[in-house]
Design an enzyme around this catalytic site. Structure first.
Site, PDB file in Angstrom:
ATOM      1  N   HIS A  53     109.746   6.013 -15.449  1.00 44.89           N
ATOM      2  CA  HIS A  53     110.879   6.088 -16.360  1.00 44.89           C
ATOM      3  C   HIS A  53     111.205   7.540 -16.698  1.00 44.89           C
ATOM      4  CE1 HIS A  53     113.931   4.878 -19.208  1.00 44.89           C
ATOM      5  NE2 HIS A  53     113.703   3.622 -18.893  1.00 44.89           N
ATOM      6  N   GLU A  80     109.699  -5.704 -10.261  1.00 43.31           N
ATOM      7  CA  GLU A  80     109.461  -5.615 -11.694  1.00 43.31           C
ATOM      8  C   GLU A  80     110.452  -6.486 -12.454  1.00 43.31           C
ATOM      9  OE1 GLU A  80     109.768  -1.420 -12.427  1.00 43.31           O
ATOM     10  OE2 GLU A  80     111.946  -1.493 -12.644  1.00 43.31           O
ATOM     11  N   HIS A  83     114.270  -4.351  -9.425  1.00 43.81           N
ATOM     12  CA  HIS A  83     114.221  -5.095 -10.689  1.00 43.81           C
ATOM     13  C   HIS A  83     115.369  -6.110 -10.664  1.00 43.81           C
ATOM     14  CE1 HIS A  83     113.578  -4.895 -15.326  1.00 43.81           C
ATOM     15  NE2 HIS A  83     113.978  -6.090 -14.952  1.00 43.81           N
TER      16      HIS A  83
END
EC number: 2.6.99.2
Length: 240
Positions: A190, A70, A43
């Protein structure tokens, strides 16, 4: 089998705390794949507090499994994806100063905006996944904007798992069933860890991929990266 994509952001966080290139995110990616990971996730946030733009380009040269980038689809992110053409781009609605992702997209409210983004990303030859809460309406919205997959935001599941795992996973079953009905692939991520991952997999047999970083890297400090990756892979295997 559900694929395991190892998120190596925390490797970069540790490296950046000293600024001397150790540990190497490139070596972490190579080793993660060697130990059995079927994907690498990063990310690259605008403030580069962990993964940097240069890291992404360096990793492109070595990742041989699925590379998943991401982030929030600002121009910087779009330019990176256009250059790198990863296997998958996962869109998250994070503000630039967010510590970590804490909600999924409202795919109904942002339908027009996201549809244009998805079309552009797919023109690069990249599969597109949309980070969503476990809500069939948001899943249907992801389908309408042309996404290939959804990524279910699993923090609520993880938080409620120890109290009532059946209740915690119920909304995810509904959302996954809707995704399957619409022909969408299903990812999740997550706060997944060695305690809650197997039950999620058993409850969502159609799960294509999980992306795990913080818990996995934390476990690796004590257990070693090779052993940890294989422990996570065991949780994803079909057999009990």
């Amino acid at each position: 089998m559900t694929k395991l994509s190892v998120n190596i952001n925390k490797i970069a966080t540790l490296r950046n705390s000293r600024g001397e290139g150790k540990p190497s995110v490139v070596k972490a990616a190579i080793d993660s794949e060697r130990f059995g990971a079927q994907g690498i996730t990063v990310h690259p946030r605008p403030d580069e507090r962990h993964i940097t733009k240069q890291d992404v380009y360096d990793l492109t040269e070595v990742v041989t499994t699925e590379f998943n980038i991401e982030g929030y689809p600002d121009q910087r992110f779009m330019d990176i994806v256009k250059d790198v053409k990863p296997a998958q781009a996962t869109l998250v609605p994070d503000a630039p100063d967010a510590i970590t992702s804490n909600a999924g997209w409202d795919t109904v409210k942002h339908e027009t905006y996201l549809k244009e983004i998805v079309e552009k990303l797919k023109s690069f030859g990249t599969r597109v996944s949309i980070f969503v809460d476990p809500d069939p309406i948001m899943v249907e919205g992801a389908y309408k904007i042309g996404a290939d997959r959804i990524e279910l935001y699993t923090e609520p599941y993880a938080k409620n798992y120890s109290e009532d795992k059946d209740a915690a996973v119920k909304p995810y079953i509904f959302a996954a069933n809707k995704a399957k009905e619409l022909g969408l692939g299903i990812n999740a991520g997550h706060d997944l860890d060695l305690e809650n991952l197997r039950f999620l997999k058993q409850s969502l047999p159609q799960l294509d991929e999980v992306s795990i970083g913080h818990a996995l890297i934390s476990d690796a400090i004590y257990l070693g990266l090779d052993n940890t990756i294989n422990l996570y892979l065991q949780q994803l295997r079909e057999e009990d």
